[in-house]
Structure formats: C-alpha cells, structure tokens
Write a protein that holds these residues in place. Structure first.
Motif, PDB file in Angstrom:
ATOM      1  N   UNK A  85       0.852  -1.202   0.000  1.00  0.00           N
ATOM      2  CA  UNK A  85       0.000   0.000   0.000  1.00  0.00           C
ATOM      3  C   UNK A  85       0.880   1.242   0.000  1.00  0.00           C
ATOM      4  N   UNK A  86       0.385   2.381  -0.528  1.00  0.00           N
ATOM      5  CA  UNK A  86       1.143   3.627  -0.360  1.00  0.00           C
ATOM      6  C   UNK A  86       1.464   3.826   1.117  1.00  0.00           C
ATOM      7  N   UNK A  87       2.698   4.234   1.412  1.00  0.00           N
ATOM      8  CA  UNK A  87       3.176   4.161   2.798  1.00  0.00           C
ATOM      9  C   UNK A  87       2.290   4.933   3.781  1.00  0.00           C
ATOM     10  N   UNK A  88       1.774   6.097   3.353  1.00  0.00           N
ATOM     11  CA  UNK A  88       0.976   6.902   4.271  1.00  0.00           C
ATOM     12  C   UNK A  88      -0.363   6.272   4.626  1.00  0.00           C
ATOM     13  N   UNK A  89      -0.772   5.256   3.888  1.00  0.00           N
ATOM     14  CA  UNK A  89      -2.097   4.666   4.093  1.00  0.00           C
ATOM     15  C   UNK A  89      -2.087   3.542   5.122  1.00  0.00           C
ATOM     16  N   UNK A  90      -0.905   2.986   5.389  1.00  0.00           N
ATOM     17  CA  UNK A  90      -0.856   1.744   6.170  1.00  0.00           C
ATOM     18  C   UNK A  90      -1.448   1.927   7.566  1.00  0.00           C
ATOM     19  N   UNK A  91      -1.027   3.004   8.233  1.00  0.00           N
ATOM     20  CA  UNK A  91      -1.509   3.251   9.602  1.00  0.00           C
ATOM     21  C   UNK A  91      -3.046   3.336   9.636  1.00  0.00           C
ATOM     22  N   UNK A  92      -3.622   4.024   8.668  1.00  0.00           N
ATOM     23  CA  UNK A  92      -5.081   4.184   8.644  1.00  0.00           C
ATOM     24  C   UNK A  92      -5.788   2.860   8.345  1.00  0.00           C
ATOM     25  N   UNK A  93      -5.223   2.098   7.414  1.00  0.00           N
ATOM     26  CA  UNK A  93      -5.848   0.814   7.087  1.00  0.00           C
ATOM     27  C   UNK A  93      -5.778  -0.122   8.297  1.00  0.00           C
ATOM     28  N   UNK A  94      -4.659  -0.084   9.032  1.00  0.00           N
ATOM     29  CA  UNK A  94      -4.564  -0.904  10.247  1.00  0.00           C
ATOM     30  C   UNK A  94      -5.672  -0.549  11.229  1.00  0.00           C
ATOM     31  N   UNK A  95      -5.942   0.750  11.363  1.00  0.00           N
ATOM     32  CA  UNK A  95      -7.011   1.172  12.287  1.00  0.00           C
ATOM     33  C   UNK A  95      -8.379   0.697  11.816  1.00  0.00           C
ATOM     34  N   UNK A  96      -8.594   0.797  10.504  1.00  0.00           N
ATOM     35  CA  UNK A  96      -9.876   0.330   9.943  1.00  0.00           C
ATOM     36  C   UNK A  96     -10.045  -1.168  10.218  1.00  0.00           C
ATOM     37  N   UNK A  97      -8.970  -1.930  10.031  1.00  0.00           N
ATOM     38  CA  UNK A  97      -9.064  -3.381  10.245  1.00  0.00           C
ATOM     39  C   UNK A  97      -9.372  -3.676  11.713  1.00  0.00           C
ATOM     40  N   UNK A  98      -8.760  -2.905  12.639  1.00  0.00           N
ATOM     41  CA  UNK A  98      -9.043  -3.115  14.062  1.00  0.00           C
ATOM     42  C   UNK A  98     -10.515  -2.856  14.365  1.00  0.00           C
ATOM     43  N   UNK A  99     -11.058  -1.790  13.755  1.00  0.00           N
ATOM     44  CA  UNK A  99     -12.469  -1.471  13.995  1.00  0.00           C
ATOM     45  C   UNK A  99     -13.380  -2.558  13.424  1.00  0.00           C
ATOM     46  N   UNK A 100     -13.028  -3.056  12.236  1.00  0.00           N
ATOM     47  CA  UNK A 100     -13.840  -4.132  11.666  1.00  0.00           C
ATOM     48  C   UNK A 100     -13.750  -5.400  12.518  1.00  0.00           C
TER      49      UNK A 100
END
Ligand code: ZN
Ligand code: ZN
Length: 279
Positions: A85-100
């Motif tokens: 993933x584009x590097x700046x997106x990883x942190x946000x995607x990790x948070x989304x996965x935690x919420x899911x």
C-alpha cells in the motif's frame, strides 16, 4: 464458479489478465501466472486464492474490499495475504481493520507493507516489481513487473566454456542480471505517471487507466483530477512499444458502445491492433 463480480479475461502469450475496472465503481486486476493482483476495489470470490496484492491508491473504488478479502482468506484457512500500500495509508488501514475486527468479531490477519516510489520488491527468483509515482489527487503508485535472467557478461561472451569455468572457479562473477519489463500497471494517473516511468512504455503488457474518451473534454481539468484522456495516448503514440495496451477505468458517464465509438473514430487502427478496450 460463483457469479458475484464481473471478470473479463484476456490471454497474452504466457500471461493471463483478469479483472474489471470502471471509474468510481470498482477496480481489480489479477495475473494468475505472476501470483499477484492489483487493487482491491472489489474482490471476486475466486480472486481470494491470490496471496499478494498491490494497491495503487486508497480511493474507495480501489481499496474498499481489502477487509473483506483478508477476512475471506482467514475464514478459508489460507495464509495471511501480503498487501502493498502507499506508505501513508498503512496506519489508517490498520485502524480500519481493528475497527472491523470489533464489529465482526473476527481477526483480520495480513501483512500490510508500506510502499513508496523507488522501491523494489522481490516476488520470486524470476520476478521483481518496481514502484513509481503516479500523478493523482492523493498519493498513488504505479508498478512494473520485471522478469530477470542471468546472462553472461559481454566481456566473457567470446570465451570458451572451459575458460568461463576457470574464471567462475576463481571466484569472479561471470553473469549479470538482465531485466525484461513484462507487465506495467498504471492505476489512476494523469499522463505524467506514464512519462515519469519509461518502463511503462516498454513492458510487454501495459494496463492503464483511460478515464476519458469523448472529444471536447477540457484536458487541463482531466489532468488536474489525475486522469488520462484518449488524446493523451494519441499524443504519445510513438512511445508505446508495448505488445498489448489494456485500457480500462472508463468514466461511468459513457456507455460501452459510446466508448468503442469514440476510440475507434479517433484511433481506427487501434495502435496496430495493440490497444484493447476493457469492456
Ligand atoms: Zn479510480
Ligand atoms: Zn482515484
């Protein structure tokens, strides 16, 4: 087969291109022989078996199905996938996965790899992926898959087998790596994304966005929003050395028939038959 998402297929030599792409709807591509896919805007059920994905950027039509894909692989007891993933997106995607995970009460195991222009990713002994920047409204990446072969260095090519063996036994490297661009993927981008990565023009197969095809569109606006118009391809015609150019990601403002008409009128020879509209 489970019919759930549209998938079109095209075989070019030893590569099969599968997928679907319409702007603002969904984009997903897969090359089974390379064991990789590009973008996760949706995820046809059978695409789940591919364990390595490259996400060009995080507009929803390119990434929305990431949690679904990860969950399906866990449910089917497959190895956690690797997603670049584009590097700046990883942190946000990790948070989304935690919420899911909290909502769904299911774990979402995966390897998210921060990726940036200039990176080189080793897929296997035979293949490597290079990463370039594309020009879009958010950080966005293009990818080139290279085949690599060992080739005798030019200075040794006149020598006999015995001589080469002796040099090799003395500890000298007699071969060098030869890279052949096999497939390039340009997700969403203004034409600069092609110009900045010459290998896009050289790869055997280029998969590119071609969001706009109607005459009379204002190109400055299209480029400002990080997209390509048919005229951009025409202006660069001489540069495309590709054996096959797959164009997709057409705007939803056109029907399929209109797209064919516009393109066939502007490019009657379809780049000597190399330009393929993904419709
Ligand atoms: Zn898009
Ligand atoms: Zn986009």
């Amino acid at each position: 087969m489970l019919h759930n998402m549209p998938v079109k297929t095209l075989v070019h030599k030893d590569l099969t291109i599968e997928g679907y792409s319409r702007a603002a709807v969904q984009t997903y591509w897969r090359i089974p022989e390379l064991k990789i896919g590009f973008d996760l805007g949706a995820q046809p059920w059978e695409f789940m078996s591919t364990a390595t994905w490259f996400v060009s950027h995080t507009h929803l039509d390119h990434v929305a199905c990431l949690p679904v894909y990860v969950a399906r692989r866990r449910m089917m007891k497959m190895e956690p996938p690797t997603i670049y993933l584009p590097e700046g997106a990883v942190e946000h995607v990790e948070r989304i996965l935690k919420l899911f995970t909290r909502l769904d009460r299911g774990r979402l195991p995966c390897h998210l790899v921060p990726t940036k222009p200039g990176d080189e990713i080793e897929l296997s002994r035979e293949h490597v992926v290079t990463v370039s920047a594309t020009t879009h409204t958010i950080p966005s990446l293009g990818f080139v898959v290279w085949a690599r072969r060992r080739k005798l260095k030019p200075e040794y090519q006149q020598l006999s087998n015995d001589e080469i063996r002796d040099i090799r036994l003395s500890g000298q490297e007699v071969t060098h790596e030869l890279r052949i661009p096999r497939l390039a993927y340009l997700g969403d981008s203004a034409p600069q994304g092609l110009d900045d990565c010459p290998a896009m023009y050289e790869a055997d197969v280029l998969i590119t966005e071609l969001t706009f095809v109607a005459p009379g569109h204002r190109k400055e606006r299209i480029h400002k929003f990080g997209h390509i118009h048919l005229d951009d391809l025409l202006e660069r015609r001489a540069r495309f050395k590709n054996e096959l150019i797959v164009a997709g990601h057409f705007s939803t403002r056109y029907h399929n028939k209109q797209i064919r008409q516009y393109v066939e009128k502007a490019v009657p020879d379809m780049f000597d038959g190399r330009l393929h509209l993904w419709l």
